[in-house]
Each structure stands twice: as structure tokens, then as C-alpha cells.
Design a protein around this motif. Structure first.
Motif, PDB file in Angstrom:
ATOM      1  N   GLY A   4      25.326  50.460  48.399  1.00  6.96           N
ATOM      2  CA  GLY A   4      24.654  51.619  47.966  1.00  6.96           C
ATOM      3  C   GLY A   4      25.745  52.760  47.590  1.00  6.96           C
ATOM      4  N   SER A   5      26.829  52.600  48.291  1.00  5.51           N
ATOM      5  CA  SER A   5      27.879  53.689  48.165  1.00  5.51           C
ATOM      6  C   SER A   5      28.362  53.770  46.537  1.00  5.51           C
ATOM      7  CB  SER A   5      28.910  53.303  48.915  1.00  5.51           C
ATOM      8  OG  SER A   5      28.584  53.746  50.443  1.00  5.51           O
ATOM      9  N   GLU A   6      28.831  54.951  46.412  1.00  7.78           N
ATOM     10  CA  GLU A   6      29.431  55.223  45.029  1.00  7.78           C
ATOM     11  C   GLU A   6      30.955  54.864  45.256  1.00  7.78           C
ATOM     12  OE1 GLU A   6      30.064  58.893  41.900  1.00  7.78           O
ATOM     13  OE2 GLU A   6      29.908  59.255  43.971  1.00  7.78           O
ATOM     14  N   ILE A   7      31.326  54.059  44.477  1.00  6.31           N
ATOM     15  CA  ILE A   7      32.709  53.787  44.237  1.00  6.31           C
ATOM     16  C   ILE A   7      33.393  53.821  42.894  1.00  6.31           C
ATOM     17  CG2 ILE A   7      32.326  52.029  46.198  1.00  6.31           C
ATOM     18  CD1 ILE A   7      32.664  49.844  43.876  1.00  6.31           C
ATOM     19  N   ALA A   8      34.466  53.989  42.663  1.00  7.09           N
ATOM     20  CA  ALA A   8      35.407  53.749  41.402  1.00  7.09           C
ATOM     21  C   ALA A   8      36.021  52.108  41.381  1.00  7.09           C
ATOM     22  CB  ALA A   8      36.277  54.680  41.264  1.00  7.09           C
ATOM     23  N   TYR A   9      36.024  51.314  40.444  1.00  6.98           N
ATOM     24  CA  TYR A   9      36.350  50.219  40.256  1.00  6.98           C
ATOM     25  C   TYR A   9      37.279  50.026  39.004  1.00  6.98           C
ATOM     26  CZ  TYR A   9      36.733  45.330  41.844  1.00  6.98           C
ATOM     27  OH  TYR A   9      36.860  44.018  42.224  1.00  6.98           O
ATOM     28  N   TRP A  10      38.071  49.175  38.869  1.00  8.21           N
ATOM     29  CA  TRP A  10      38.898  48.870  37.971  1.00  8.21           C
ATOM     30  C   TRP A  10      37.924  48.638  36.690  1.00  8.21           C
ATOM     31  CZ3 TRP A  10      41.778  43.907  36.556  1.00  8.21           C
ATOM     32  CH2 TRP A  10      41.011  42.732  37.113  1.00  8.21           C
ATOM     33  N   ALA A  11      38.539  49.220  35.478  1.00  5.80           N
ATOM     34  CA  ALA A  11      37.472  48.947  34.220  1.00  5.80           C
ATOM     35  C   ALA A  11      38.256  48.858  33.094  1.00  5.80           C
ATOM     36  CB  ALA A  11      36.455  50.105  34.131  1.00  5.80           C
ATOM     37  N   THR A  12      37.734  48.456  31.907  1.00  2.00           N
ATOM     38  CA  THR A  12      38.373  48.558  30.683  1.00  2.00           C
ATOM     39  C   THR A  12      38.351  49.812  30.079  1.00  2.00           C
ATOM     40  OG1 THR A  12      36.331  47.850  29.462  1.00  2.00           O
ATOM     41  CG2 THR A  12      37.868  46.297  30.116  1.00  2.00           C
ATOM     42  N   ASP A  39      33.719  45.950  33.122  1.00  2.00           N
ATOM     43  CA  ASP A  39      34.232  45.207  34.344  1.00  2.00           C
ATOM     44  C   ASP A  39      35.238  44.494  33.591  1.00  2.00           C
ATOM     45  OD1 ASP A  39      35.178  43.565  36.214  1.00  2.00           O
ATOM     46  OD2 ASP A  39      33.147  43.305  37.246  1.00  2.00           O
ATOM     47  N   PRO A  40      36.723  44.402  33.866  1.00  2.00           N
ATOM     48  CA  PRO A  40      37.571  43.697  33.306  1.00  2.00           C
ATOM     49  C   PRO A  40      37.286  42.057  33.252  1.00  2.00           C
ATOM     50  CG  PRO A  40      38.519  45.380  34.358  1.00  2.00           C
ATOM     51  CD  PRO A  40      37.271  45.488  34.790  1.00  2.00           C
ATOM     52  N   ARG A  41      36.597  41.731  34.361  1.00  4.44           N
ATOM     53  CA  ARG A  41      36.120  40.161  34.569  1.00  4.44           C
ATOM     54  C   ARG A  41      35.288  39.851  33.496  1.00  4.44           C
ATOM     55  NH1 ARG A  41      37.094  41.176  40.602  1.00  4.44           N
ATOM     56  NH2 ARG A  41      39.286  40.419  40.838  1.00  4.44           N
ATOM     57  N   THR A  42      34.568  40.580  32.615  1.00  2.00           N
ATOM     58  CA  THR A  42      33.959  40.122  31.491  1.00  2.00           C
ATOM     59  C   THR A  42      34.836  40.007  30.195  1.00  2.00           C
ATOM     60  OG1 THR A  42      33.500  42.409  30.661  1.00  2.00           O
ATOM     61  CG2 THR A  42      31.941  41.711  32.378  1.00  2.00           C
ATOM     62  N   VAL A  43      36.308  40.003  30.408  1.00  2.00           N
ATOM     63  CA  VAL A  43      37.028  39.951  29.219  1.00  2.00           C
ATOM     64  C   VAL A  43      37.864  38.389  29.588  1.00  2.00           C
ATOM     65  CG1 VAL A  43      39.177  40.833  28.218  1.00  2.00           C
ATOM     66  CG2 VAL A  43      37.527  42.331  29.096  1.00  2.00           C
ATOM     67  N   PRO A  44      37.846  37.649  28.627  1.00  2.77           N
ATOM     68  CA  PRO A  44      38.610  36.583  28.899  1.00  2.77           C
ATOM     69  C   PRO A  44      40.115  36.655  29.616  1.00  2.77           C
ATOM     70  CG  PRO A  44      37.750  36.333  26.828  1.00  2.77           C
ATOM     71  CD  PRO A  44      37.471  37.744  27.426  1.00  2.77           C
ATOM     72  N   LEU A  45      40.588  35.511  30.535  1.00  5.40           N
ATOM     73  CA  LEU A  45      41.637  35.988  31.015  1.00  5.40           C
ATOM     74  C   LEU A  45      42.769  36.013  30.220  1.00  5.40           C
ATOM     75  CD1 LEU A  45      41.928  33.358  34.094  1.00  5.40           C
ATOM     76  CD2 LEU A  45      42.111  35.822  34.261  1.00  5.40           C
ATOM     77  N   GLU A  46      42.787  35.529  29.161  1.00  2.00           N
ATOM     78  CA  GLU A  46      44.077  35.685  28.232  1.00  2.00           C
ATOM     79  C   GLU A  46      44.363  37.066  27.716  1.00  2.00           C
ATOM     80  OE1 GLU A  46      40.868  33.463  25.977  1.00  2.00           O
ATOM     81  OE2 GLU A  46      41.606  33.540  27.846  1.00  2.00           O
TER      82      GLU A  46
END
Length: 206
Positions: A40-48, A53-60
Motif C-alpha cells: 500500500g506504500s506510495e512508490i515511484a516506478y519507471w514509466a513511459t 508501465d514500460p512492460r506494456t510496451v513490446p520488448l523491441e
């Protein structure tokens, strides 16, 4: 004894902020810190650039764009992190919803730097999973292969991650013994209370 909180931050190799995690300390020595990232903690995570979430973008295409950071909420359960300053890894301990220990996640990363907010590292994208029976699995090899050679992962850092992971995988029991056995630890009601990102969490690299 309440040791307070600190901030774990990851930066891209060029110094831009990638992620930030508030940590409630349970151990702090000149060699390492150990602490909870409560659910439940607030975090910052890598993003486009649009906050996804970058992991929604195809690897290539994932590492062929400008990446930054975005606010998120830590979900899935509280995690205990063991973070040695002079090692090229940290270890996350995971439990399921019933409190059963599910294994260790070894994040392969740079040695740490301490600043006025907490601890800073560079993530190397390649990781290891160690099951409770000490079976070892490499994680995110495809992501590391896609990232290497871009501004987000240097070739020498991926090579260092691979060497570090191979040493750990060669004797995982000995490795976990050196980390310490936290499998029976559970957060107290105070330690499990969600945290927010502190003022200055997004301060630029000096």
C-alpha cells in the motif's frame, strides 16, 4: 526500537530518476540496511513518457523511447529488502497472502551510493529467483538483452550482472546464509503501515 525510514532510489545510467521506494528500517549498519517496503506504500516506478508501465510496451520498442518515472502504489504484499552497500545485488523476501514464504528475489545492480535522502543504485535489469528449496532461475534475460547497448543498460554492467548472478547461482544456500535468514520475519503492525514518498524523493542527481 524505531530506526525510522529511508529512501531507496534507482537512477538510469545517465543520472535520471528511474524509481523510488520508501523503506521502514529494521536494521542499519555501516555495511547494509534491512527494511520493509509495506504493501500500500506510495512508490515511484519507471514509466513511459505518458506514465504507462514500460512492460506494456513490446520488448523491441521498450528501450527505444524516453523513459522516466511515475507514481504507483506497491501491491501484492509487504516485502523485506536486504541492501548491502558494497555488493552488486540486493535481496527481496516475498510471502504470499497467507504468510507463507515464497522465495528470494535477487536484484542485480550497482554498488550503492548514500546521499541525503537514502541509498541510490543503478538497476541492471537481469535478476535471479531463488525458491525456498534453493532452485535458481534467471529472470528478465529477455529484457536485459533488449536494453543492453541502449542508454538504459551498458554492456559492461550487463556483464557484471551476469558474473555476479553466476557466482550466486553456483551456491545459493551459502549465499542465503551470508544474507541471513529472514524467512520467519513478519512486519509488526507499525512496520507494516503504508509509507508515502518523502519530500525530495524526485531531487535531481547532484
Amino acid at each position: 526500537m524505531d530506526l525510522g525510514t529511508t529512501l531507496l532510489r534507482y537512477r538510469y545510467p545517465d543520472g535520471r530518476l528511474q524509481a523510488a521506494f520508501p523503506i521502514r528500517l529494521v536494521e542499519s549498519t555501516p555495511e547494509r540496511l534491512v527494511g520493509w517496503l509495506p504493501v500500500g506504500s506510495e512508490i515511484a516506478y519507471w514509466a513511459t513518457s505518458d506514465g504507462a508501465d514500460p512492460r506494456t510496451v513490446p520488448l523491441e520498442a521498450r528501450f527505444r523511447q524516453a523513459l522516466g518515472t511515475g507514481r504507483r502504489t506497491w501491491s501484492g504484499g509487504s516485502v523485506l529488502r536486504v541492501i548491502p552497500y558494497r555488493e552488486r545485488w540486493q535481496v527481496l523476501h516475498f510471502w504470499d497472502a497467507d504468510g507463507v514464504f515464497t522465495g528470494w528475489y535477487v536484484n542485480l545492480e550497482s554498488e550503492k551510493r548514500v546521499d541525503q535522502h537514502g541509498v541510490v543504485a543503478v538497476d541492471w535489469h537481469l535478476d535471479l529467483l531463488i525458491a525456498p528449496d534453493f532452485e535458481v532461475t534467471w529472470k528478465d534475460e529477455d529484457e536485459a538483452a533488449a536494453a543492453v547497448g541502449t542508454e538504459y543498460l551498458r554492456e559492461q554492467d550487463l556483464a557484471a550482472a551476469r558474473r555476479t548472478g553466476e557466482r550466486i547461482a553456483a551456491d545459493p544456500r551459502r549465499f542465503i546464509d551470508s544474507v541471513g535468514h529472514w524467512e520467519d520475519r513478519r512486519p509488526s503492525s507499525e512496520a507494516g503501515r503504508a509509507l508515502t514518498l518523502p519530500t525530495g524523493w524526485d531531487t535531481p542527481d547532484p
